[in-house]
Write an enzyme that holds these catalytic residues in place. Structure first.
Site, PDB file in Angstrom:
ATOM      1  CG  HIS A  85      57.041  -0.039 -37.261  1.00  0.00           C
ATOM      2  ND1 HIS A  85      56.882  -1.452 -36.856  1.00  0.00           N
ATOM      3  CD2 HIS A  85      57.523   0.668 -36.139  1.00  0.00           C
ATOM      4  CE1 HIS A  85      57.317  -1.513 -35.353  1.00  0.00           C
ATOM      5  NE2 HIS A  85      57.735  -0.415 -34.944  1.00  0.00           N
TER       6      HIS A  85
ATOM      7  CD  GLU B 254      59.669  -1.734 -28.299  1.00  0.00           C
ATOM      8  OE1 GLU B 254      58.780  -1.589 -28.016  1.00  0.00           O
ATOM      9  OE2 GLU B 254      60.093  -1.730 -29.560  1.00  0.00           O
ATOM     10  CD  GLU B 255      60.374  -1.775 -33.015  1.00  0.00           C
ATOM     11  OE1 GLU B 255      59.383  -2.431 -33.101  1.00  0.00           O
ATOM     12  OE2 GLU B 255      60.628  -0.669 -32.922  1.00  0.00           O
TER      13      GLU B 255
ATOM     14  CG  ASP C 158      59.334   3.065 -27.964  1.00  0.00           C
ATOM     15  OD1 ASP C 158      59.797   3.518 -28.950  1.00  0.00           O
ATOM     16  OD2 ASP C 158      58.896   1.951 -27.610  1.00  0.00           O
TER      17      ASP C 158
ATOM     18  CG  ASP D 173      59.926   2.713 -33.021  1.00  0.00           C
ATOM     19  OD1 ASP D 173      60.410   2.681 -31.571  1.00  0.00           O
ATOM     20  OD2 ASP D 173      58.901   1.891 -33.225  1.00  0.00           O
TER      21      ASP D 173
END
Length: 359
Positions: A323, A214-215, A238, A181
């Site tokens: 994550h 984006e995060e 994504d 990711d």
């Protein structure tokens, strides 16, 4: 892995350090590949990068983007004894951090470290029964003073990233690495640029590349990139959480069962016309897909608001343990996403684009 080019881009992109706000090393790799396929490369002022693949200039303008940033950390403070405090960049759960290896990108190179963890022998009963707060964690690089840390070129504001090499697993279709990711989306964007270079007849103009940040809250690079490109249609690439692991409700994606067809998240509902186009393409070409209702968002949730509105969709794949330091994807899902992306780009002429608009 039987595709050397794919192995190369996966390894280079996943292993590059690129926490949110520090995407430079990933952008350099993206630029190297994309410039092989087009001489027309554009940037927004935050650092998003796109190659322009010109087909039919009368067709719609399509923006296709992964995002370059991974979840990571930033050096926030150095103690007198040489321990390093950090700020999270992106969404982290504290229980995935203890005793994990990290790399600090300092002024003098990569410095290896480990996130603090107290051995069970010396934990109090209270400590055993509650998770450690991220604010109480630090990074140990094996020195004893602030001066030693500073001599290594480490200072507040520098990026820190997880450590996990690209690795085939017992099932060779399953690939483990940090940063799927969203280096998944970056690598697929590179493959689309390559495809449109080798087969340049397409009924549209495609801006293909990747955004930044984006995060972080606000999916920031998507806003500035959309302002630069002013697209007619947007496809986000994504990776999203897989739900085929113990302890998780099986309501999302399963590895090896196809791409993710994101029909809803808290900031986005897939437009009906675009949904029908993507699903009919999958059905016609026997591309496996899974419906996906998400709890988190993507760049599509921001780009859809640009100008008068931009029909947007996410061509995604499931990934276990995103994550965290180590995540896993399935090559079959990646190939399904690639087939859909390549096919729908070939279909999207002006008439098809107009047909998906609500009228």
């Amino acid at each position: 892995m039987n595709n050397p080019f794919q192995r190369e881009i996966w390894n280079r992109l996943t292993q590059a350090p690129g926490a949110a706000g520090f995407e430079g090393p990933v952008r350099d790799i993206m630029r190297e590949y994309i410039s092989t396929y087009t001489s027309e490369i554009v940037y927004d002022n935050l650092g998003s990068i796109f190659g322009v693949m010109r087909g039919d200039e009368n067709g719609p303008k399509i923006m296709v983007a992964g995002h370059m940033d991974e979840v990571g950390f930033m050096v926030s403070r150095i103690s007198d004894k040489g321990f390093i405090s950090f700020q999270t960049l992106g969404g982290w759960w504290g229980q995935v951090l203890l005793a994990q290896r990290v790399q600090i990108v300092s002024d003098k190179g990569i410095i290896e470290g480990v996130i603090s963890s107290i051995p069970p022998h010396v934990l109090s009963d209270d400590q055993r029964n509650r998770p450690m707060d991220i604010r109480n964690m630090y990074i140990d690089i094996g020195v004893d003073s602030r001066a030693e840390v500073e001599r290594l070129g480490i200072r507040p504001g520098q990026q820190i990233v997880p450590v996990c090499p690209l690795q085939e697993m017992a099932n060779p279709d399953r690939i483990m690495s940090k940063a799927w990711d969203n280096r998944y989306g970056c690598s697929l964007a590179v493959e689309l640029a390559k495809e449109l270079h080798e087969r340049p007849e397409h009924p549209n103009v495609v801006y293909v590349g990747a955004t930044v940040q984006e995060e972080l809250s606000g999916t920031r690079g998507a806003k500035t990139a959309a302002a630069m490109i002013d697209p007619d249609l947007f496809l986000a690439l994504d990776a999203s959480p897989a739900s085929d692991i113990p302890g998780v409700r099986e309501e999302g994606g399963k590895l090896g069962s196809g791409l993710l067809m994101r029909i809803y998240d808290p900031g986005y509902v897939m437009p009906v016309g675009l949904r029908e186009l993507l699903i009919s393409t999958c059905e016609e070409e026997k591309i496996p897909y899974q419906y996906y209702v998400a709890k988190g968002g993507t760049d599509a949730g921001v780009v859809q608001y640009h100008g008068k509105g931009v029909p947007s969709a996410v061509i995604g794949i499931p990934s276990r343990y995103i994550h965290s330091h180590a995540s896993i994807i399935d090559k079959k899902d990646y190939e399904a996403a690639k087939r859909l992306l390549f096919s729908v780009i070939r279909k999207l002429d002006r008439a098809t684009w107009e047909s998906i608009l609500p009228r």
